[in-house]
Design an enzyme around this catalytic site. Structure first.
Site, PDB file in Angstrom:
ATOM      1  N   LYS A  39       0.826  -8.880 -76.044  1.00 51.00           N
ATOM      2  CA  LYS A  39       0.345  -7.638 -76.667  1.00 51.00           C
ATOM      3  C   LYS A  39      -1.153  -7.730 -76.902  1.00 51.00           C
ATOM      4  O   LYS A  39      -1.655  -8.781 -77.326  1.00 51.00           O
ATOM      5  CB  LYS A  39       1.094  -7.425 -77.991  1.00 51.00           C
ATOM      6  CG  LYS A  39       0.778  -6.127 -78.720  1.00 51.00           C
ATOM      7  CD  LYS A  39       1.561  -6.048 -80.025  1.00 51.00           C
ATOM      8  CE  LYS A  39       1.321  -4.747 -80.764  1.00 51.00           C
ATOM      9  NZ  LYS A  39       2.037  -4.704 -82.066  1.00 51.00           N
ATOM     10  N   SER A  63       7.314  -3.287 -85.680  1.00 43.72           N
ATOM     11  CA  SER A  63       6.649  -3.083 -84.389  1.00 43.72           C
ATOM     12  C   SER A  63       7.151  -3.962 -83.245  1.00 43.72           C
ATOM     13  O   SER A  63       6.766  -3.746 -82.100  1.00 43.72           O
ATOM     14  CB  SER A  63       5.134  -3.275 -84.536  1.00 43.72           C
ATOM     15  OG  SER A  63       4.565  -2.138 -85.142  1.00 43.72           O
ATOM     16  N   SER A  92       4.734  -0.502 -82.703  1.00 39.14           N
ATOM     17  CA  SER A  92       3.535  -0.433 -81.905  1.00 39.14           C
ATOM     18  C   SER A  92       3.554  -1.319 -80.658  1.00 39.14           C
ATOM     19  O   SER A  92       2.747  -1.122 -79.771  1.00 39.14           O
ATOM     20  CB  SER A  92       2.339  -0.830 -82.765  1.00 39.14           C
ATOM     21  OG  SER A  92       2.444  -2.191 -83.163  1.00 39.14           O
TER      22      SER A  92
END
Lengths: 96, 486
Positions: free
Chosen positions: B78, B177, B153
């Protein structure tokens, strides 16, 4: 109840962020809607309850004060938007 | 099955016995990325050259008898974790061209196990959001329904794992997330105990809540990645001291006698009936495997959302004040004074959701409101923690849905912050109390995945991994792959 324009403008000034007139107007409504969701907390009796800032108990962590190599100066400065020589360069801080 | 669809443990077997090479595996994933990435858009940055080099090195290492746990395994990170020499954007204009000087501890620890970095995962800007629509660059699409959000997210990470664009990904979880996108994309997502995994090199959002964890195709892979990333780190003062166990050893498939609590507040009126039905079936499966199941109550559940949306914006407003347009990142060039540079940099560098949270946090921390909002939230946090502590005296784990519904449509909640925030209602309590939690796929509704959470007390990763593993031994939801892509 929406926040006043003045409240939003004042918060933006505290944080040093510029908001457009349109953003200020939107923030007045949106923040009020979100803050309304927080009202439920006032129903809970928290007298005498200690606040929890971290869920896992933490002690102050100490380490030995030993020098270690840092990152190369020019590599660090390579990410800076504006430099002069070895220094970060910024616009005027104090006006005449 | 195509190589890009396999799990890490399957890849290890194939690579170890030399049935495939690391280069073949990497080329299979690169080919998959080429064909599906235009639809899914799970990446911010692709690192093909780095990947091919790492794959060649892995093949040499394998030829020499390498035993590192992730040798030659394609992964995505990420874009909130620092990667030395590879830009790390947080999906923000503010860091669009930022190239870190060092690797995050988790990245260092992973590299020591020999995986192949395919690129950096798309996300909501600075990890603030539940749909990956807040990326400053592009939204990510759910591989199970391209008109749907992948969650957020860590939406790029979950979508990439589901679509075969990597074998595993690292995400970060501040209010759900990792778990919420894992549920919406039909993959396995683990949020470890706060402090189990170092956060050094993770761009901070809400420091008392953030934790890094794996997104994988099954629980066995989750344990393998956790083994690689967990450990004490003197560079993170919140890192828990001491050794970590071998989490793969906990996967026995035996949960006889374990006590599972089913908190009724997680099964409220807002729960989609299809999600409810899938969860009931999932709980039955665990009961059939020998666990005892009992309904329980966590009455403060509904207050957790308010606590979170006070604490997280407060912490983010202080963390993000480092972006001043001077030391690194974007800087507005059109200002006359230093203060104006800062104000204009933030105006142009941050997107709408980040601005909203900065403003909320500034409000909650400001004189006159601090006691009513921030301090009150920290006190309620104490009460919520006590409630969980009591539950874990009676139960070894709690079983709940991960999300109230399956993946919503792109655009559906984009202009309604309160409705978007409410999609995190079932994942947030875990972060507030710092406990570990894993989400596993437990069914489908109209072709879209459903997720089930297993929560445990602090540092009980071995227990929750084994429960989730036992569930996956009895079901095959985790083995399903989306069709019709590319």
């Amino acid at each position: 109840m929406p926040l006043t324009r003045e409240e939003v403008v004042n918060l933006a000034a505290i944080y040093h962020i510029q908001l457009s007139e349109e953003e200020v107007a939107r923030m007045q409504d949106e923040m009020a809607n979100i803050l309304e969701q927080f009202e439920s907390l006032s129903q809970l009796d928290t007298d005498g309850v200690e606040p929890t800032s971290h869920a896992v108990p933490l002690a102050t962590v100490m380490r030995k004060d030993e020098p270690v190599p840092s990152y190369p100066h020019d590599a660090v400065m390579g990410n800076a938007p504006d430099t002069e020589g070895e220094f970060f360069q910024v616009r005027t801080v104090l006006e005449d | 099955m195509e190589h890009y669809d396999i799990t890490i443990h399957e890849a290890r077997a194939l690579l170890g016995s030399r049935q495939i090479s690391a280069t073949e595996l990497t080329e299979s994933v690169l080919g998959r990325i080429n064909s599906v990435e235009p639809q899914v858009q799970a990446y911010v940055t692709l690192t093909e050259d780095v990947a091919r080099e790492a794959a060649a090195a892995a093949d040499q290492a394998l030829a020499a008898g390498a035993t590192a746990s992730l040798t030659g395994v394609p992964m995505q990170i990420k874009d909130v974790m620092s990667t030395k020499g590879i830009r790390t954007t947080c999906s923000s204009r503010m860091l669009e061209n930022f190239v870190p000087l060092y690797d995050a501890t988790v990245v260092e620890r992973l590299y020591a196990q020999g995986p192949v970095l395919m690129g950096k995962g798309n996300m909501d800007e600075f990890a603030m959001g539940s749909s990956t629509e807040n990326s400053a660059f592009h939204p990510t699409h759910n591989p199970w329904g391209l008109d749907r959000v992948p969650g957020g997210s860590s939406g790029g990470s979950a979508a990439a794992v589901a679509a075969g664009e990597c074998l595993f990904a690292l995400g970060s979880d501040t209010g759900g997330s990792i778990r919420q996108p894992a549920a919406l994309c039909g993959v396995t997502g683990l949020k470890p105990t706060y402090g189990l995994v170092s956060r050094f090199g993770l761009v901070a959002f809400a420091s008392s809540l953030d934790q890094i964890g794996p997104l994988t195709k099954d629980v066995e892979d989750s344990a393998l990645v956790l083994n690689a990333i967990a450990g004490h780190d003197p560079r993170d003062s919140t890192s828990i001291p001491g050794e970590r166990p071998d989490y793969t050893k906990a996967l026995t498939g035996d949960i006889k006698g374990l006590r599972l609590g089913i908190p009724k507040e997680y099964f409220g009126d807002d729960l989609d009936p299809a999600v409810d039905a899938a969860l009931r079936q999932g709980i039955k499966t665990l009961e059939d495997a020998g666990a005892t199941v009992e309904e329980c109550s966590l009455p403060l559940t509904s207050y957790a959302l308010a606590v979170y949306y006070i604490i997280a914006p407060s912490e983010c407003s202080t963390n993000l004040s480092r972006f001043d347009g001077v030391k690194y990142g974007f800087s507005a060039g059109d200002a006359a004074t230093a203060w104006e540079t800062q104000e204009r940099t933030r105006a142009l560098g941050f997107g709408p959701e980040v601005k909203r949270r900065i403003m909320l946090g500034t409000y909650a921390l400001s004189a006159g409101y601090y006691d009513a909002y921030y301090l009150k939230a920290l006190k309620v946090r104490t009460l919520i923690k006590q409630e969980f502590d009591e539950a874990f005296q009676r139960f070894d784990a709690l079983i709940t849905p991960t999300t109230p519904t399956t993946a919503f449509r792109i655009g559906e909640k984009a202009n309604d912050p309160v409705s978007m925030y409410k999609s995190d209602v079932l994942t947030i309590p875990v972060n507030i109390v710092g406990i570990p939690c894993i989400s596993v796929p437990c069914g489908f509704s109209e072709g879209l995945p459903i997720g089930m959470q297993v929560m445990g007390k602090a540092l009980s990763e071995e227990t929750i991994l084994n429960i989730a593993y036992t569930y996956q031994q009895a079901t095959d939801w985790h083995a399903k792959r989306p069709s019709g892509l590319g």
